[in-house]
Design a protein around this motif. Structure first.
Motif, PDB file in Angstrom:
ATOM      1  N   ILE A  30      50.047-152.772  48.380  1.00  0.00           N
ATOM      2  CA  ILE A  30      50.142-152.084  49.664  1.00  0.00           C
ATOM      3  C   ILE A  30      51.509-151.430  49.823  1.00  0.00           C
ATOM      4  O   ILE A  30      52.539-152.036  49.487  1.00  0.00           O
ATOM      5  N   ALA A  31      51.510-150.212  50.354  1.00  0.00           N
ATOM      6  CA  ALA A  31      52.737-149.540  50.803  1.00  0.00           C
ATOM      7  C   ALA A  31      52.446-148.978  52.186  1.00  0.00           C
ATOM      8  O   ALA A  31      51.614-148.082  52.341  1.00  0.00           O
ATOM      9  N   TYR A  32      53.132-149.506  53.184  1.00  0.00           N
ATOM     10  CA  TYR A  32      52.893-149.147  54.585  1.00  0.00           C
ATOM     11  C   TYR A  32      54.213-148.754  55.207  1.00  0.00           C
ATOM     12  O   TYR A  32      55.189-149.504  55.131  1.00  0.00           O
ATOM     13  N   THR A  33      54.262-147.581  55.828  1.00  0.00           N
ATOM     14  CA  THR A  33      55.535-147.098  56.355  1.00  0.00           C
ATOM     15  C   THR A  33      55.764-147.479  57.816  1.00  0.00           C
ATOM     16  O   THR A  33      56.780-147.094  58.396  1.00  0.00           O
ATOM     17  N   GLY A  34      54.835-148.235  58.409  1.00  0.00           N
ATOM     18  CA  GLY A  34      55.062-148.759  59.754  1.00  0.00           C
ATOM     19  C   GLY A  34      55.954-149.985  59.724  1.00  0.00           C
ATOM     20  O   GLY A  34      56.471-150.390  58.675  1.00  0.00           O
ATOM     21  N   GLY A  35      56.135-150.605  60.875  1.00  0.00           N
ATOM     22  CA  GLY A  35      56.997-151.774  60.969  1.00  0.00           C
ATOM     23  C   GLY A  35      56.385-153.016  60.343  1.00  0.00           C
ATOM     24  O   GLY A  35      55.170-153.093  60.118  1.00  0.00           O
ATOM     25  N   ALA A  36      57.229-154.007  60.065  1.00  0.00           N
ATOM     26  CA  ALA A  36      56.771-155.230  59.405  1.00  0.00           C
ATOM     27  C   ALA A  36      55.762-155.993  60.252  1.00  0.00           C
ATOM     28  O   ALA A  36      54.776-156.531  59.727  1.00  0.00           O
ATOM     29  N   ALA A  37      55.971-156.044  61.567  1.00  0.00           N
ATOM     30  CA  ALA A  37      55.035-156.773  62.431  1.00  0.00           C
ATOM     31  C   ALA A  37      53.661-156.121  62.409  1.00  0.00           C
ATOM     32  O   ALA A  37      52.629-156.807  62.299  1.00  0.00           O
ATOM     33  N   ASP A  38      53.638-154.792  62.479  1.00  0.00           N
ATOM     34  CA  ASP A  38      52.356-154.087  62.398  1.00  0.00           C
ATOM     35  C   ASP A  38      51.735-154.256  61.015  1.00  0.00           C
ATOM     36  O   ASP A  38      50.513-154.348  60.878  1.00  0.00           O
ATOM     37  N   GLY A  39      52.579-154.290  60.004  1.00  0.00           N
ATOM     38  CA  GLY A  39      52.073-154.497  58.648  1.00  0.00           C
ATOM     39  C   GLY A  39      51.407-155.853  58.488  1.00  0.00           C
ATOM     40  O   GLY A  39      50.357-155.968  57.862  1.00  0.00           O
ATOM     41  N   GLU A  40      52.024-156.875  59.059  1.00  0.00           N
ATOM     42  CA  GLU A  40      51.436-158.210  59.004  1.00  0.00           C
ATOM     43  C   GLU A  40      50.053-158.231  59.669  1.00  0.00           C
ATOM     44  O   GLU A  40      49.107-158.829  59.153  1.00  0.00           O
ATOM     45  N   ALA A  41      49.941-157.568  60.805  1.00  0.00           N
ATOM     46  CA  ALA A  41      48.642-157.512  61.489  1.00  0.00           C
ATOM     47  C   ALA A  41      47.631-156.720  60.667  1.00  0.00           C
ATOM     48  O   ALA A  41      46.446-157.077  60.605  1.00  0.00           O
ATOM     49  N   LEU A  42      48.104-155.669  60.019  1.00  0.00           N
ATOM     50  CA  LEU A  42      47.218-154.824  59.230  1.00  0.00           C
ATOM     51  C   LEU A  42      46.611-155.574  58.053  1.00  0.00           C
ATOM     52  O   LEU A  42      45.426-155.417  57.736  1.00  0.00           O
ATOM     53  N   VAL A  43      47.403-156.413  57.376  1.00  0.00           N
ATOM     54  CA  VAL A  43      46.927-157.087  56.165  1.00  0.00           C
ATOM     55  C   VAL A  43      46.282-158.438  56.457  1.00  0.00           C
ATOM     56  O   VAL A  43      45.768-159.083  55.533  1.00  0.00           O
ATOM     57  N   ALA A  44      46.284-158.854  57.710  1.00  0.00           N
ATOM     58  CA  ALA A  44      45.720-160.170  58.041  1.00  0.00           C
ATOM     59  C   ALA A  44      44.308-160.377  57.495  1.00  0.00           C
ATOM     60  O   ALA A  44      44.005-161.459  56.961  1.00  0.00           O
ATOM     61  N   PRO A  45      43.406-159.395  57.576  1.00  0.00           N
ATOM     62  CA  PRO A  45      42.055-159.611  57.026  1.00  0.00           C
ATOM     63  C   PRO A  45      42.058-159.896  55.531  1.00  0.00           C
ATOM     64  O   PRO A  45      41.192-160.637  55.037  1.00  0.00           O
ATOM     65  N   LEU A  46      43.009-159.327  54.792  1.00  0.00           N
ATOM     66  CA  LEU A  46      43.062-159.567  53.350  1.00  0.00           C
ATOM     67  C   LEU A  46      43.357-161.027  53.036  1.00  0.00           C
ATOM     68  O   LEU A  46      42.868-161.577  52.043  1.00  0.00           O
ATOM     69  N   ARG A  47      44.159-161.636  53.853  1.00  0.00           N
ATOM     70  CA  ARG A  47      44.572-163.015  53.579  1.00  0.00           C
ATOM     71  C   ARG A  47      43.466-164.019  53.862  1.00  0.00           C
ATOM     72  O   ARG A  47      43.613-165.199  53.546  1.00  0.00           O
ATOM     73  N   THR A  48      42.368-163.576  54.458  1.00  0.00           N
ATOM     74  CA  THR A  48      41.234-164.474  54.706  1.00  0.00           C
ATOM     75  C   THR A  48      40.040-164.142  53.821  1.00  0.00           C
ATOM     76  O   THR A  48      38.997-164.784  53.912  1.00  0.00           O
ATOM     77  N   THR A  49      40.195-163.145  52.957  1.00  0.00           N
ATOM     78  CA  THR A  49      39.091-162.738  52.086  1.00  0.00           C
ATOM     79  C   THR A  49      38.756-163.815  51.072  1.00  0.00           C
ATOM     80  O   THR A  49      37.585-164.082  50.775  1.00  0.00           O
ATOM     81  N   ALA A  50      39.767-164.459  50.528  1.00  0.00           N
ATOM     82  CA  ALA A  50      39.608-165.512  49.512  1.00  0.00           C
ATOM     83  C   ALA A  50      40.922-166.271  49.464  1.00  0.00           C
ATOM     84  O   ALA A  50      41.942-165.812  50.011  1.00  0.00           O
ATOM     85  N   PRO A  51      40.945-167.455  48.828  1.00  0.00           N
ATOM     86  CA  PRO A  51      42.208-168.187  48.707  1.00  0.00           C
ATOM     87  C   PRO A  51      43.274-167.336  48.016  1.00  0.00           C
ATOM     88  O   PRO A  51      43.019-166.729  46.971  1.00  0.00           O
ATOM     89  N   VAL A  52      44.451-167.272  48.602  1.00  0.00           N
ATOM     90  CA  VAL A  52      45.531-166.423  48.083  1.00  0.00           C
ATOM     91  C   VAL A  52      46.319-167.184  47.017  1.00  0.00           C
ATOM     92  O   VAL A  52      46.792-168.303  47.252  1.00  0.00           O
ATOM     93  N   ALA A  53      46.464-166.558  45.847  1.00  0.00           N
ATOM     94  CA  ALA A  53      47.233-167.178  44.765  1.00  0.00           C
ATOM     95  C   ALA A  53      48.720-166.872  44.880  1.00  0.00           C
ATOM     96  O   ALA A  53      49.561-167.710  44.560  1.00  0.00           O
ATOM     97  N   SER A  54      49.053-165.671  45.339  1.00  0.00           N
ATOM     98  CA  SER A  54      50.455-165.303  45.549  1.00  0.00           C
ATOM     99  C   SER A  54      50.507-164.155  46.549  1.00  0.00           C
ATOM    100  O   SER A  54      49.543-163.411  46.722  1.00  0.00           O
TER     101      SER A  54
END
Length: 430
Positions: free
Chosen positions: A242-266
């Protein structure tokens, strides 16, 4: 035959009849004139990331000594010499809070990358690198040095931006820079046993993304070698980059669905200065041998994507690196000045790459053929910048209308096909 300069791609030998180690545009002009007099085909070599395959004969013009960049912060532009790698441009622009539209690897030649279109890490927000070219200095087959702009040599200006090296030797160009000093980026990785879940979640996630987020999905079995980090050595992992030019807080909200897709290895997502953007992909910095090809896709469904990962995963006959780039956004928008970059309405780009140490190239081609056969109903073509070692194939790099117009320009500017011989596809790509 003459030994060519060292290349990043080590799988295919270049043995030119004449090697010109150019120091400036004058050397290039003289070389092209001599090649025309002797009826030698001409190729260009900067860093050697995108060699089309083994080649013998002709003249090879090495541009690695033509290495320089000058930034004009007021105009938000940079003048870049023919052999300059992206890393130098990134560093020079960052001093002024600016960034070029570079790719994932800082070692790739900026000029050749841009001539092939240039699909970079900020592509969905700003478009192709070729769309941000303001002028080019090029030596055409008649040995004439031309300044090519939208109003001076407009046809060449169209063709050089997306047509590759076929119309002349570009000795430098001026590119526009964008006001990006930092971004939120990195990669979320998952164990390969969850590949089908991850690719399904990724495709669903891309439907909701703003243009300020450019992403890709990769899948590979990391080799069990000392130079590979211990944490991933020998593991099959699927990653979303991912490369996102918005702020870090908005970025965290944006990627939240990815972190629940499957167990995260890293998870390496973080806010970073743009000068660290190469860590998002962490492309290998060392020379090696590889074969690669690509498929430009109108769209892609989760079932087909999962089947692609199954074909190219741990059970494949050879190691294969898969990268699926999400397109759209600014890539689909008409540029301010039209160029020869094709397939702007594509939804995804699939890239396949296989290391060649002891690997049978015929077997690699067979596997790739099976993958592209599976994708046939949604296949639009291939990407000029992502064909490594397949120089015998030039089909699909441009749609029929663009190909016809480029052919007309070749007839006009290179009637003797000086640049159409065995080096005709030489380029730096990734």
């Amino acid at each position: 035959m003459t030994a060519a300069p060292a290349s990043f791609q080590t799988g295919f030998a270049l043995s030119p009849g004449v090697l010109v180690d150019a120091a400036d545009a004058a050397d290039v002009r003289e070389a092209v004139r001599r090649a025309a007099d002797r009826r030698l085909s001409v190729g260009v070599h900067a860093t050697g990331h995108g060699l089309p395959g083994p080649v013998e004969g002709g003249m090879l013009i090495a541009t690695h000594r033509m290495d320089g960049v000058t930034v004009d912060p007021e105009r938000r532009s940079a003048r870049v010499a023919a052999g300059t790698p992206w890393g130098r441009v990134i560093e020079a622009a960052a001093v002024h809070g600016l960034a070029p539209l570079n790719g994932s690897s800082p070692g790739v030649g900026a000029v050749s990358y841009t001539l092939g279109g240039g699909l970079g890490i900020l592509a969905r927000e700003f478009g192709y690198a070729a769309d941000h070219v303001r002028s080019l200095d090029v030596v055409t087959a008649d040995g004439v040095a031309r300044e090519v702009t939208p109003t001076g040599e407009p046809d060449l200006f169209w063709g050089l931006r997306g047509g590759g090296h076929r119309l002349g030797v570009v000795t430098g160009l001026e590119i526009g820079l964008v006001p990006v000093a930092r971004l939120y980026g990195g990669a979320v990785s998952y164990d390969g046993e969850h590949a089908a879940e991850v690719v399904r979640g990724y495709l669903e996630w891309t439907r909701t993304l703003p243009d300020t987020c450019t992403s890709s999905l990769s899948a590979m079995t990391y080799p069990d070698l000392p130079q590979v980090p211990q944490a991933v050595r020998g593991r099959y992992l699927v990653s979303v980059r991912i490369a996102y030019t918005g702020g870090a807080a908005d970025g965290e909200a944006l990627v939240a669905p990815l972190r629940t897709t499957a167990p995260v290895a890293s998870d390496s997502l973080r806010e970073m200065p743009y000068t660290e953007s190469h860590t998002i992909h962490s492309d290998p910095p060392f020379p090696h041998a590889y074969y690669g090809d690509s498929a430009v896709l109108r769209d892609l469904d989760a079932v087909t994507a999962a089947r692609v990962l199954e074909l190219t995963g741990p059970k494949a006959p050879m190691m294969t690196v898969v990268q699926l780039n999400h397109l759209g956004g600014a890539l689909a928008a008409p540029p301010a000045v039209a160029g020869a970059v094709p397939y702007r309405d594509a939804g995804f780009l699939l890239r396949l790459l296989s290391p060649l140490g002891g690997t049978d190239v015929a077997a690699v081609r067979s596997l790739y053929g099976e993958v592209t056969g599976l994708l046939a109903p949604r296949l639009m073509g291939r990407a000029l910048n992502f064909s490594f070692g397949g120089g015998e194939r030039t089909d699909g790099f441009h749609d029929p209308r663009t190909r016809e117009r480029l052919a007309g320009l070749v007839s006009r500017y290179d009637p003797a096909s000086l640049f159409g011989g065995p080096y005709g596809l030489s380029r730096d790509a990734r």
